[in-house]
Motif scaffolding. Structure first.
Motif, PDB file in Angstrom:
ATOM      1  N   LEU A   1       0.847  -1.204  -0.125  1.00  0.00           N
ATOM      2  CA  LEU A   1       0.077   0.109  -0.111  1.00  0.00           C
ATOM      3  C   LEU A   1       0.892   1.294   0.037  1.00  0.00           C
ATOM      4  O   LEU A   1       0.641   2.149  -0.674  1.00  0.00           O
ATOM      5  CB  LEU A   1      -0.956  -0.024   1.144  1.00  0.00           C
ATOM      6  N   ALA A   2       1.961   1.037   0.642  1.00  0.00           N
ATOM      7  CA  ALA A   2       2.914   2.390   0.813  1.00  0.00           C
ATOM      8  C   ALA A   2       3.488   2.691  -0.704  1.00  0.00           C
ATOM      9  O   ALA A   2       3.312   3.936  -1.171  1.00  0.00           O
ATOM     10  CB  ALA A   2       4.111   2.156   1.716  1.00  0.00           C
ATOM     11  N   ILE A   3       3.768   1.542  -1.338  1.00  0.00           N
ATOM     12  CA  ILE A   3       4.196   1.745  -2.683  1.00  0.00           C
ATOM     13  C   ILE A   3       3.127   2.111  -3.604  1.00  0.00           C
ATOM     14  O   ILE A   3       3.335   3.354  -4.475  1.00  0.00           O
ATOM     15  CB  ILE A   3       4.923   0.463  -3.143  1.00  0.00           C
ATOM     16  N   LYS A   4       1.941   1.776  -3.420  1.00  0.00           N
ATOM     17  CA  LYS A   4       0.750   2.351  -4.315  1.00  0.00           C
ATOM     18  C   LYS A   4       0.489   4.047  -4.068  1.00  0.00           C
ATOM     19  O   LYS A   4       0.414   4.587  -4.865  1.00  0.00           O
ATOM     20  CB  LYS A   4      -0.434   1.393  -4.064  1.00  0.00           C
ATOM     21  N   ILE A   5       0.610   4.087  -2.666  1.00  0.00           N
ATOM     22  CA  ILE A   5       0.378   5.571  -2.294  1.00  0.00           C
ATOM     23  C   ILE A   5       1.251   6.542  -2.871  1.00  0.00           C
ATOM     24  O   ILE A   5       1.055   7.415  -3.506  1.00  0.00           O
ATOM     25  CB  ILE A   5       0.496   5.714  -0.722  1.00  0.00           C
ATOM     26  N   ALA A   6       2.908   6.033  -2.785  1.00  0.00           N
ATOM     27  CA  ALA A   6       3.878   6.882  -3.480  1.00  0.00           C
ATOM     28  C   ALA A   6       3.732   7.138  -4.999  1.00  0.00           C
ATOM     29  O   ALA A   6       3.961   8.268  -5.460  1.00  0.00           O
ATOM     30  CB  ALA A   6       5.189   6.160  -3.082  1.00  0.00           C
ATOM     31  N   ARG A   7       3.456   5.884  -5.953  1.00  0.00           N
ATOM     32  CA  ARG A   7       3.190   6.064  -7.135  1.00  0.00           C
ATOM     33  C   ARG A   7       1.917   7.036  -7.681  1.00  0.00           C
ATOM     34  O   ARG A   7       2.258   7.598  -8.571  1.00  0.00           O
ATOM     35  CB  ARG A   7       2.866   4.532  -7.713  1.00  0.00           C
ATOM     36  N   LEU A   8       0.865   6.573  -6.821  1.00  0.00           N
ATOM     37  CA  LEU A   8      -0.331   7.814  -7.094  1.00  0.00           C
ATOM     38  C   LEU A   8       0.180   9.029  -6.832  1.00  0.00           C
ATOM     39  O   LEU A   8      -0.169  10.008  -7.630  1.00  0.00           O
ATOM     40  CB  LEU A   8      -1.307   7.421  -6.125  1.00  0.00           C
ATOM     41  N   LEU A   9       0.918   9.428  -5.974  1.00  0.00           N
ATOM     42  CA  LEU A   9       1.311  10.788  -5.309  1.00  0.00           C
ATOM     43  C   LEU A   9       2.578  11.264  -6.347  1.00  0.00           C
ATOM     44  O   LEU A   9       2.986  12.397  -6.220  1.00  0.00           O
ATOM     45  CB  LEU A   9       1.746  10.999  -3.991  1.00  0.00           C
ATOM     46  N   ASN A  10       3.097  10.482  -7.043  1.00  0.00           N
ATOM     47  CA  ASN A  10       4.389  10.752  -8.035  1.00  0.00           C
ATOM     48  C   ASN A  10       5.617  11.136  -7.348  1.00  0.00           C
ATOM     49  O   ASN A  10       6.142  12.177  -7.549  1.00  0.00           O
ATOM     50  CB  ASN A  10       3.735  11.804  -9.013  1.00  0.00           C
ATOM     51  N   GLU A  11       5.599  10.352  -6.214  1.00  0.00           N
ATOM     52  CA  GLU A  11       6.672  10.572  -5.131  1.00  0.00           C
ATOM     53  C   GLU A  11       7.445   9.310  -4.745  1.00  0.00           C
ATOM     54  O   GLU A  11       6.850   8.251  -4.883  1.00  0.00           O
ATOM     55  CB  GLU A  11       6.199  11.326  -4.100  1.00  0.00           C
ATOM     56  N   PRO A  12       8.889   9.429  -4.429  1.00  0.00           N
ATOM     57  CA  PRO A  12       9.337   8.266  -3.857  1.00  0.00           C
ATOM     58  C   PRO A  12       8.920   8.004  -2.645  1.00  0.00           C
ATOM     59  O   PRO A  12       8.381   8.761  -1.999  1.00  0.00           O
ATOM     60  CB  PRO A  12      10.996   8.592  -4.054  1.00  0.00           C
ATOM     61  N   VAL A  13       9.032   6.501  -2.272  1.00  0.00           N
ATOM     62  CA  VAL A  13       8.432   6.055  -1.038  1.00  0.00           C
ATOM     63  C   VAL A  13       9.016   6.938   0.339  1.00  0.00           C
ATOM     64  O   VAL A  13       8.398   7.487   1.205  1.00  0.00           O
ATOM     65  CB  VAL A  13       8.401   4.611  -0.705  1.00  0.00           C
ATOM     66  N   GLU A  14      10.267   7.173  -0.087  1.00  0.00           N
ATOM     67  CA  GLU A  14      11.228   7.858   1.102  1.00  0.00           C
ATOM     68  C   GLU A  14      10.626   9.095   1.272  1.00  0.00           C
ATOM     69  O   GLU A  14      10.895   9.749   2.372  1.00  0.00           O
ATOM     70  CB  GLU A  14      12.628   7.675   0.723  1.00  0.00           C
ATOM     71  N   SER A  15      10.047   9.877   0.219  1.00  0.00           N
ATOM     72  CA  SER A  15       9.618  11.119   0.351  1.00  0.00           C
ATOM     73  C   SER A  15       8.477  11.263   0.924  1.00  0.00           C
ATOM     74  O   SER A  15       7.829  12.141   1.523  1.00  0.00           O
ATOM     75  CB  SER A  15       9.666  11.638  -1.056  1.00  0.00           C
ATOM     76  N   VAL A  16       7.303  10.264   0.976  1.00  0.00           N
ATOM     77  CA  VAL A  16       6.096  10.378   1.390  1.00  0.00           C
ATOM     78  C   VAL A  16       6.272   9.841   2.823  1.00  0.00           C
ATOM     79  O   VAL A  16       5.504  10.287   3.890  1.00  0.00           O
ATOM     80  CB  VAL A  16       5.346   9.277   0.580  1.00  0.00           C
ATOM     81  N   PHE A  17       6.912   8.773   3.363  1.00  0.00           N
ATOM     82  CA  PHE A  17       7.015   8.220   4.473  1.00  0.00           C
ATOM     83  C   PHE A  17       8.321   8.245   5.063  1.00  0.00           C
ATOM     84  O   PHE A  17       9.208   7.897   4.585  1.00  0.00           O
ATOM     85  CB  PHE A  17       6.739   6.533   4.597  1.00  0.00           C
ATOM     86  N   ILE A  18       8.339   8.880   6.190  1.00  0.00           N
ATOM     87  CA  ILE A  18       9.566   9.115   7.010  1.00  0.00           C
ATOM     88  C   ILE A  18       9.786   8.441   8.076  1.00  0.00           C
ATOM     89  O   ILE A  18       9.084   8.696   9.040  1.00  0.00           O
ATOM     90  CB  ILE A  18       9.656  10.839   7.246  1.00  0.00           C
ATOM     91  N   LEU A  19      10.985   7.705   8.205  1.00  0.00           N
ATOM     92  CA  LEU A  19      11.166   6.976   9.347  1.00  0.00           C
ATOM     93  C   LEU A  19      11.773   7.506  10.241  1.00  0.00           C
ATOM     94  O   LEU A  19      12.936   8.256  10.191  1.00  0.00           O
ATOM     95  CB  LEU A  19      11.954   5.479   8.873  1.00  0.00           C
ATOM     96  N   GLU A  20      11.243   7.658  11.661  1.00  0.00           N
ATOM     97  CA  GLU A  20      11.906   8.537  12.497  1.00  0.00           C
ATOM     98  C   GLU A  20      12.989   7.557  13.329  1.00  0.00           C
ATOM     99  O   GLU A  20      12.700   6.329  13.642  1.00  0.00           O
ATOM    100  CB  GLU A  20      10.685   8.908  13.747  1.00  0.00           C
ATOM    101  N   GLN A  21      14.093   8.411  13.625  1.00  0.00           N
ATOM    102  CA  GLN A  21      15.241   7.726  14.420  1.00  0.00           C
ATOM    103  C   GLN A  21      14.903   7.587  15.949  1.00  0.00           C
ATOM    104  O   GLN A  21      14.465   8.231  16.471  1.00  0.00           O
ATOM    105  CB  GLN A  21      16.194   8.140  14.307  1.00  0.00           C
TER     106      GLN A  21
END
Length: 64
Positions: free
Chosen positions: A44-64
């Protein structure tokens, strides 16, 4: 994990309902993702990123 889904979805002028329908999920799922209450599956994360025309890493930010 934080995300930019709401911000990017609004830039495309998509409602939560339209966005959810395009992804094959419910509006409630989109609400939960946008409010950081639910982390989507990898697929689903990949589908969301593709629909938004963004890389997954740009849409979802992993907090340290």
């Amino acid at each position: 994990m934080k995300n930019r889904v709401r911000e990017l979805r609004k830039q495309l002028n998509l409602t939560q309902e339209e966005f959810a329908n395009s992804l094959g999920v419910t509006r409630q799922t989109i609400i939960a993702i946008e409010n950081d209450k639910y982390n989507p599956t990898l697929v689903l994360a990949i589908k969301i990123a593709r629909l938004l025309n963004e890389p997954v890493e740009s849409v979802f930010i992993l907090e340290q």
